[in-house]
Design an enzyme around this catalytic site. Sequence first.
Site, PDB file in Angstrom:
ATOM      1  N   ASP A 307      38.221  51.765  23.009  1.00  0.00           N
ATOM      2  CA  ASP A 307      37.990  50.910  24.894  1.00  0.00           C
ATOM      3  C   ASP A 307      39.485  51.148  25.710  1.00  0.00           C
ATOM      4  O   ASP A 307      40.143  52.143  25.206  1.00  0.00           O
ATOM      5  CB  ASP A 307      37.638  50.338  24.947  1.00  0.00           C
ATOM      6  CG  ASP A 307      36.575  48.762  25.412  1.00  0.00           C
ATOM      7  OD1 ASP A 307      36.648  49.648  26.876  1.00  0.00           O
ATOM      8  OD2 ASP A 307      35.791  47.497  25.327  1.00  0.00           O
ATOM      9  N   GLU A 495      34.751  39.520  31.494  1.00  0.00           N
ATOM     10  CA  GLU A 495      35.583  40.034  30.027  1.00  0.00           C
ATOM     11  C   GLU A 495      36.189  38.938  30.280  1.00  0.00           C
ATOM     12  O   GLU A 495      35.447  37.377  30.236  1.00  0.00           O
ATOM     13  CB  GLU A 495      36.594  42.001  30.290  1.00  0.00           C
ATOM     14  CG  GLU A 495      35.844  42.048  30.670  1.00  0.00           C
ATOM     15  CD  GLU A 495      36.626  43.738  30.456  1.00  0.00           C
ATOM     16  OE1 GLU A 495      37.303  44.319  29.298  1.00  0.00           O
ATOM     17  OE2 GLU A 495      36.225  43.991  31.046  1.00  0.00           O
TER      18      GLU A 495
HETATM   19  C1  BGC Z   1      34.893  47.395  28.523  1.00  0.00           C
HETATM   20  C2  BGC Z   1      33.863  47.664  28.775  1.00  0.00           C
HETATM   21  C3  BGC Z   1      33.868  48.450  29.326  1.00  0.00           C
HETATM   22  C4  BGC Z   1      35.317  49.582  29.521  1.00  0.00           C
HETATM   23  C5  BGC Z   1      34.604  50.890  30.621  1.00  0.00           C
HETATM   24  C6  BGC Z   1      36.077  47.501  28.802  1.00  0.00           C
HETATM   25  O1  BGC Z   1      36.993  46.797  29.670  1.00  0.00           O
HETATM   26  O2  BGC Z   1      35.299  46.659  27.311  1.00  0.00           O
HETATM   27  O3  BGC Z   1      33.041  47.651  27.951  1.00  0.00           O
HETATM   28  O4  BGC Z   1      32.774  49.569  28.849  1.00  0.00           O
HETATM   29  O5  BGC Z   1      36.298  48.340  30.048  1.00  0.00           O
HETATM   30  O6  BGC Z   1      34.704  49.776  32.250  1.00  0.00           O
HETATM   31  C1  BGC Z   2      38.232  48.108  34.886  1.00  0.00           C
HETATM   32  C2  BGC Z   2      37.355  48.242  33.916  1.00  0.00           C
HETATM   33  C3  BGC Z   2      37.948  47.875  33.092  1.00  0.00           C
HETATM   34  C4  BGC Z   2      39.023  46.671  33.277  1.00  0.00           C
HETATM   35  C5  BGC Z   2      39.693  46.556  31.602  1.00  0.00           C
HETATM   36  C6  BGC Z   2      39.548  47.024  35.446  1.00  0.00           C
HETATM   37  O1  BGC Z   2      40.497  47.219  35.965  1.00  0.00           O
HETATM   38  O2  BGC Z   2      37.977  48.579  36.120  1.00  0.00           O
HETATM   39  O3  BGC Z   2      36.254  49.001  34.021  1.00  0.00           O
HETATM   40  O4  BGC Z   2      36.932  47.448  31.985  1.00  0.00           O
HETATM   41  O5  BGC Z   2      40.320  47.357  34.079  1.00  0.00           O
HETATM   42  O6  BGC Z   2      40.700  45.679  31.776  1.00  0.00           O
END
Ligand code: BGC
Ligand code: BGC
Length: 617
Positions: A307, A495
């Site tokens: 991830d 998130e």
């Molecule tokens: C998330 C994932 C996601 C990835 C890419 C991460 O922060 O936990 O679910 O696929 O970012 O955006």
């Molecule tokens: C991104 C997401 C990712 C996240 C993780 C964001 O800046 O755009 O895709 O999941 O950071 O912390």
Amino acid sequence: MKKIMIILVLFLFLIGCEQINPNPEPTDPCIINPDDETCDQLPYDEDIDQQIQEFLFEMSLEEKVGQMVQAERSSVTPTDVSTYYIGSILSGGGSHPTAFNDSADVWYQMVYDYQYAAMNSGANIPLIYGTDAVHGHNNLYGATIFPHNIGLGAANDPELVYEISKATAKEMLTTGITWNFAPALSIVQNIGWGRSYEGYSENPEIFESLTQSAIKGYEENGVSATAKHYLADGATTNGIDQGDVNLSEQTLRDIYLLPYIEAIEAGVDTVMISYSSINGVKMHEQAYWIQDVLKDELGFEGFVVSDWNAIQQLSGSYQEQVAKSINAGVDMLMEPYTWRDAIEAIKTNVEANIISMDRINDAVSRIIRVKLESGLFDNPYAREDTAVLYSDEHQALAREAVRRGLVLLKNDNQSLPLEKNESIYLTGTASDHVGYMSGGWTTYWQGNTSADIGVGTSIKNAITNVLNENSGQIVNNINDAQTVVVVLSELPYSEGVGDNQILTLTGGNADPNNLNALNIAQQAHQNGKNVVGILISGRPLLLGDYLQYFDSFVAAWLPGSEGGLGIADVIFGDYDFTGKLSYTWPKSIAYVGYNSNREDYDENLVQFPYGYGLTYA
Ligand code: BGC
Ligand code: BGC
């Protein structure tokens, strides 16, 4: 003693100097001796294993390592792609080529330019471009926004889920993107978790019903799927995002492994590892769960991706973090901005024999296998016609999904369905707000806070249309209304931003304007009006004493762009309710986390139990 020491040092020195040969000896006779006549009988591209061996034989270490990294579009150029043989690029949440409202053409041109660089890099291996299209192709302005998974769990219809994945795949292909970081297979135990809405349910039975459809809908239509986040992302203590899971191996296997077994059976191309840990050990270094269970025991043949920056949460130096995760079985590193360092670290680890060449070859084989089997080699520039974007068909599908996922929690005095010729007073921010109805992962990572996101119909507009056609009306003075419709909502989040243990209608991530709307509900109730509540939220919220002011109450989840139309279809009675709660609705904060996976589950202790949902009939 001295002699022994010298011999030992000499021995270690010799091991260290051993020449690294990135190319395993081929076993395939047709590679060893391509002129062998019998080999001609085998069409080159019919034997994928042979093709993979051939690649491994010919690729340099640099080419192999490049396949194993994934960079974020904002930090990588087409020139980088050909220089470093980059295997994959992603758009993170809301990472658009130039602006939030870029057209599909602009997206496609960007993907094309990267792909062209990959195809002309010398390695000539297509790159795989990934994005989170978790409820439709949600980073693309103008795409159809489907309900988030929590609503699809309430609908629990495998065919519907298949069709949504298929539609999403088609819309993704208008931008040339062929890898979706979906479906989330999160079995959510605590609705305090900000990602609750990304999961279908608290209970594994709904994953047994929907997982295969979700994956096949993508993969049978040209897009690689991702089973995520492995393992038990939804089971962290107190629902803390990226937190720790404190469960026995037996429970992990009995509940949380089940959707991954389904995913592998469906042929899922990739698995993403969870940020979370199990009993204090980060998943990204759990060789037991990744290498032994997922790959060796369950026979997963696709590739494992880390991830976003997640390996950086492991202990040690960057080089050690890279070694730990790759040696645990991670095949591709999502290192959005540090991909150059990742390349260096992998090479250093290989040169120091910390990562074996076998492990590299295994990782690269898996990545190339997915690229071969998914058709990327045959058609690296595949594109779908933009006519599919937000097409009538996709709008109708999304609208149907909304209808099917609505759950009727209360309906006293035949409060619903509404008459189409009524006078209705409507209140609540989300009553006229497609952005709130769509939630997180819409246009931007944290969702789109605009009322108008370029597609969709608000609840207000949908209700107004129905009333206008039937000589009913929306009234501005509440005293003129027979029915008061109160739309409550959470603000968009994704998130950890959505983590909270308040979960009331007025606290946590709730829209601050809910309090005002609830006061209106209370007054309207006291004045004898028919009061209808509609909740737009990523999870159940504690209703407390407020429920008594509502004659009827509907959980609409995060219904997306067609939310208004789908809700109107059902509240005016053109369709009946069919949704059933896929999450327990708790009565009080003390019971958050108390759900249907427990052996002692007692429906009397909750507000509305798992499986609950009223109908008109
Ligand atoms: C998330 C994932 C996601 C990835 C890419 C991460 O922060 O936990 O679910 O696929 O970012 O955006
Ligand atoms: C991104 C997401 C990712 C996240 C993780 C964001 O800046 O755009 O895709 O999941 O950071 O912390």
